[in-house]
Scaffold this active site. Structure first.
Site, PDB file in Angstrom:
ATOM      1  N   ARG A 173      -3.151  23.539   5.252  1.00 14.41           N
ATOM      2  CA  ARG A 173      -3.043  24.765   6.047  1.00 14.41           C
ATOM      3  C   ARG A 173      -2.101  25.739   5.348  1.00 14.41           C
ATOM      4  O   ARG A 173      -1.459  25.381   4.358  1.00 14.41           O
ATOM      5  CB  ARG A 173      -2.441  24.437   7.413  1.00 14.41           C
ATOM      6  CG  ARG A 173      -1.070  23.807   7.275  1.00 14.41           C
ATOM      7  CD  ARG A 173      -0.283  23.715   8.555  1.00 14.41           C
ATOM      8  NE  ARG A 173       1.104  23.339   8.291  1.00 14.41           N
ATOM      9  CZ  ARG A 173       1.548  22.102   8.171  1.00 14.41           C
ATOM     10  NH1 ARG A 173       0.735  21.082   8.287  1.00 14.41           N
ATOM     11  NH2 ARG A 173       2.831  21.882   7.927  1.00 14.41           N
ATOM     12  N   HIS A 180      12.997  16.157  10.372  1.00 16.80           N
ATOM     13  CA  HIS A 180      11.695  16.572   9.836  1.00 16.80           C
ATOM     14  C   HIS A 180      11.300  17.985  10.230  1.00 16.80           C
ATOM     15  O   HIS A 180      10.168  18.407  10.018  1.00 16.80           O
ATOM     16  CB  HIS A 180      10.590  15.574  10.200  1.00 16.80           C
ATOM     17  CG  HIS A 180      10.927  14.180   9.748  1.00 16.80           C
ATOM     18  ND1 HIS A 180      11.018  13.860   8.416  1.00 16.80           N
ATOM     19  CD2 HIS A 180      11.239  13.065  10.434  1.00 16.80           C
ATOM     20  CE1 HIS A 180      11.363  12.589   8.322  1.00 16.80           C
ATOM     21  NE2 HIS A 180      11.510  12.085   9.521  1.00 16.80           N
TER      22      HIS A 180
HETATM   23  C1  MV4 Z   1       9.516   9.012   2.004  1.00 20.95           C
HETATM   24  C2  MV4 Z   1      10.925   9.064   1.839  1.00 20.95           C
HETATM   25  C3  MV4 Z   1      11.482   8.171   0.961  1.00 20.95           C
HETATM   26  N1  MV4 Z   1      10.730   7.276   0.302  1.00 20.95           N
HETATM   27  N2  MV4 Z   1       8.804   8.085   1.311  1.00 20.95           N
HETATM   28  C4  MV4 Z   1       9.288  12.132   5.581  1.00 20.95           C
HETATM   29  C5  MV4 Z   1       8.200  13.033   5.994  1.00 20.95           C
HETATM   30  C6  MV4 Z   1       6.982  12.559   5.325  1.00 20.95           C
HETATM   31  N3  MV4 Z   1       6.334  13.663   4.710  1.00 20.95           N
HETATM   32  C7  MV4 Z   1       7.423  11.557   4.336  1.00 20.95           C
HETATM   33  N4  MV4 Z   1       8.847  11.466   4.424  1.00 20.95           N
HETATM   34  C8  MV4 Z   1       9.590  10.709   3.589  1.00 20.95           C
HETATM   35  N5  MV4 Z   1       8.890   9.820   2.847  1.00 20.95           N
HETATM   36  C9  MV4 Z   1       9.403   7.255   0.498  1.00 20.95           C
HETATM   37  N6  MV4 Z   1       8.679   6.343  -0.162  1.00 20.95           N
HETATM   38  C10 MV4 Z   1      11.636   9.986   2.567  1.00 20.95           C
HETATM   39  C11 MV4 Z   1      10.990  10.810   3.454  1.00 20.95           C
HETATM   40  C12 MV4 Z   1      11.834  11.710   4.174  1.00 20.95           C
HETATM   41  C13 MV4 Z   1      11.744  13.068   3.998  1.00 20.95           C
HETATM   42  C14 MV4 Z   1      10.805  13.627   3.158  1.00 20.95           C
HETATM   43  C15 MV4 Z   1      10.712  14.978   2.994  1.00 20.95           C
HETATM   44  C16 MV4 Z   1      11.604  15.790   3.679  1.00 20.95           C
HETATM   45  C17 MV4 Z   1      12.533  15.268   4.530  1.00 20.95           C
HETATM   46  C18 MV4 Z   1      12.617  13.911   4.711  1.00 20.95           C
HETATM   47  C19 MV4 Z   1      13.573  13.402   5.557  1.00 20.95           C
HETATM   48  C20 MV4 Z   1      13.642  12.057   5.729  1.00 20.95           C
HETATM   49  C21 MV4 Z   1      12.768  11.204   5.043  1.00 20.95           C
END
Ligand code: MV4
Length: 497
Positions: free
Chosen positions: A294, A237
């Site tokens: 932000r 992240h």
């Molecule tokens: C998710 C997802 C897959 N499916 N939601 C990670 C950070 C937060 N902003 C939400 N995230 C995610 N939500 C669903 N329903 C996968 C992620 C996620 C991810 C998202 C954005 C950038 C990198 C990531 C790395 C792992 C998981």
């Protein structure tokens, strides 16, 4: 609203400097605040005035609302810019600045509050027809009901904490057998981490791309977007490489996502700079994830492709001015790539490697921007984020921006500590990155510490070429000696002193 004449920057490092530079260009005086660890910091030297606010730990200085408001009062600042991190997404801070009769250069306390709660955010945006991942929109209170919903949307599902964000408080559930146990853990974790045990479930989108839109609102209800940033290259992240535009968006998807992003902002009466995060699945369906209220670390790539100074725009809308352009006036110019240079050791699980910048020489040239907060000889304090710099390269095409980034990484000279430059070099050379066929699983899938020595290092290639030319031009008796004495050592694994 009054013209702002003096701004206090409630931050440190590169972002404090970056904000002050724009303020200066607008004829606005600047006030720095600094902790014990930052007495010699560049943001303190750059500001017109500086106020000491406490001990090195953030909780004693950069997170102290009372001390910061006090410093603004004492110096007569009319406005406070929070930068990113620290108090930037704290609704109490936005409110306290307002209560003190000053201007918060950021959104209203209400917008911060709504978007700070993932459930409140989903509820707000659902009314504006923003696509959401299938799932629940209320906190889970009945495990059997939740199990039924999970079955309907289909496994794997993701449990998320409403108060979480940026990946904190997420749990993947592969099948119904794990459901109850994972749910109990998620609730207890959310309770102890955020003081709020509300959780909800969503369909787990596997291997998504992370695409975010830069939006901007003024205090007259106008909202526009400045296109997207592709941020899929992340490690736990933590973003490592960002670029604009994304190489996968068609003009049609860009238009639809941009409209959705504007609607997210409108759903909470947003003003100021904000970022709307989406995930994109492999069929190019997009879903709203969360909004960051932000200015983001990676905002420079947007500045490079639009030619707009986002901090100046933040200041103008904070003092009540209308956005000076309409959506149809905006256009993407070329391509920009940002790589983050951290004082971390990629060959040792990215452990922070704080220390002194014995050599620190920035790359230069057309299309290159380095946002940093250090000079040669300075130490990276251990108390804060170990980011040394952001290297941003802009060129006509994506390929040219990548080539420029490789050249700039090569030209960067940092000794005294390990950095993520070699890791960034690895990403820039990787076929999956170059072809644009990657997702948020990139780092996990392709990076092992061994690749750092395997990635072509242009300096080494040059050295090797020079060596062979030298060898060919030298009498045979010296070949062996030359080859043994001059061993190209990877630039990314220098001996530490
Ligand atoms: C998710 C997802 C897959 N499916 N939601 C990670 C950070 C937060 N902003 C939400 N995230 C995610 N939500 C669903 N329903 C996968 C992620 C996620 C991810 C998202 C954005 C950038 C990198 C990531 C790395 C792992 C998981």
């Amino acid at each position: 609203m009054p013209q702002i004449k003096k701004i206090l920057v409630a931050n440190r490092g590169e972002i404090a400097l970056r904000v002050m530079r724009s303020a200066k260009e607008m004829g606005i005086k600047t006030v720095a605040v600094y902790s014990e660890a930052d007495r010699e910091a560049l943001h303190v030297r750059f500001a017109d005035e500086a106020v000491f606010i406490g001990a090195p730990a953030s909780s004693e200085s950069y997170l102290r609302i009372d001390k910061i408001i006090d410093a603004a009062r004492k110096t007569g600042a009319q406005a406070i810019h929070p930068g990113y991190g620290f108090l930037s997404e704290n609704e109490d801070f936005s409110q306290a600045v307002d209560d003190a009769g000053m201007i918060f250069i950021g959104p209203s306390p209400k917008s911060i509050e709504v978007m700070g709660s993932k459930l409140a955010a989903k509820e707000a945006v659902a009314k504006f027809n923003v696509p959401l991942v299938p799932g629940t929109s209320e906190p889970i209170d009945d495990i059997n009901k939740a199990k039924k919903i999970a079955k309907d949307i289909g496994y794997p599902i993701l449990i998320k904490a409403s108060a979480g964000g940026g990946g904190k408080g997420m749990r993947i559930v592969e099948n119904e057998n794990e459901f109850q146990e994972q749910m109990e853990r998620a609730v207890s974790e959310a309770t102890s981490a955020f003081g709020d045990g509300s959780v909800f479930i969503e369909k787990y989108v596997t291997k998504p791309r992370h695409i975010e839109f830069q939006i901007f609102g003024d205090k007259h209800g106008n909202v526009i977007h400045f296109f997207e940033r592709e941020c899929s290259i992340q490690r736990r992240h933590q973003k490592v490489v960002e670029e604009a535009p994304s190489s996968v968006l068609t003009p049609d998807i860009r238009k639809r996502m941009g409209e959705a992003a504007i609607n997210v902002a409108k759903s909470c009466g947003y003003y100021g700079a904000g970022t709307v995060e989406f995930i994109l699945d492999d069929s190019l369906n997009f879903y709203f994830l969360e909004m960051n209220t932000r200015l983001q670390v990676e905002h420079p790539v947007t500045e490079m492709i639009t030619g707009i100074d986002l901090v100046k725009l933040q200041i103008s809308v904070a003092q009540g001015e209308k956005l000076p352009f309409k959506q149809e006036d905006l256009k993407i110019h070329g391509h920009a790539v940002e790589v983050r240079v951290y004082a971390e050791d990629p060959s040792n699980n990215f452990l922070p490697d704080i220390g002194t910048l014995q050599t620190y020489k920035r790359p230069q040239g057309n299309g290159i921007r380095v946002d940093d907060g250090f000079e040669q000889g300075m130490s990276i304090p251990f108390y804060y984020d170990p980011m040394i710099a952001k290297l941003i390269c802009h060129a006509e095409t994506r390929e040219m921006a990548i080539e420029k980034t490789i050249r700039a990484i090569q030209e960067y000279e940092i000794t005294g500590l390990e950095t993520t430059l070699g890791f960034c070099n690895f990403v820039m050379h990787h076929e999956a990155f170059r072809s644009g066929k990657f997702d948020t699983g990139f780092v996990g899938k392709y990076f092992k510490p061994e690749v750092l020595t395997a990635t072509p290092d242009p300096a080494e290639e040059e050295l090797a070429a020079a060596l062979s030319a030298h060898i060919l031009a030298t009498p045979t008796s010296t070949h062996a000696a030359t080859q043994h004495e001059i061993v190209p050592v990877s630039k990314w694994k220098k001996n530490r002193i």
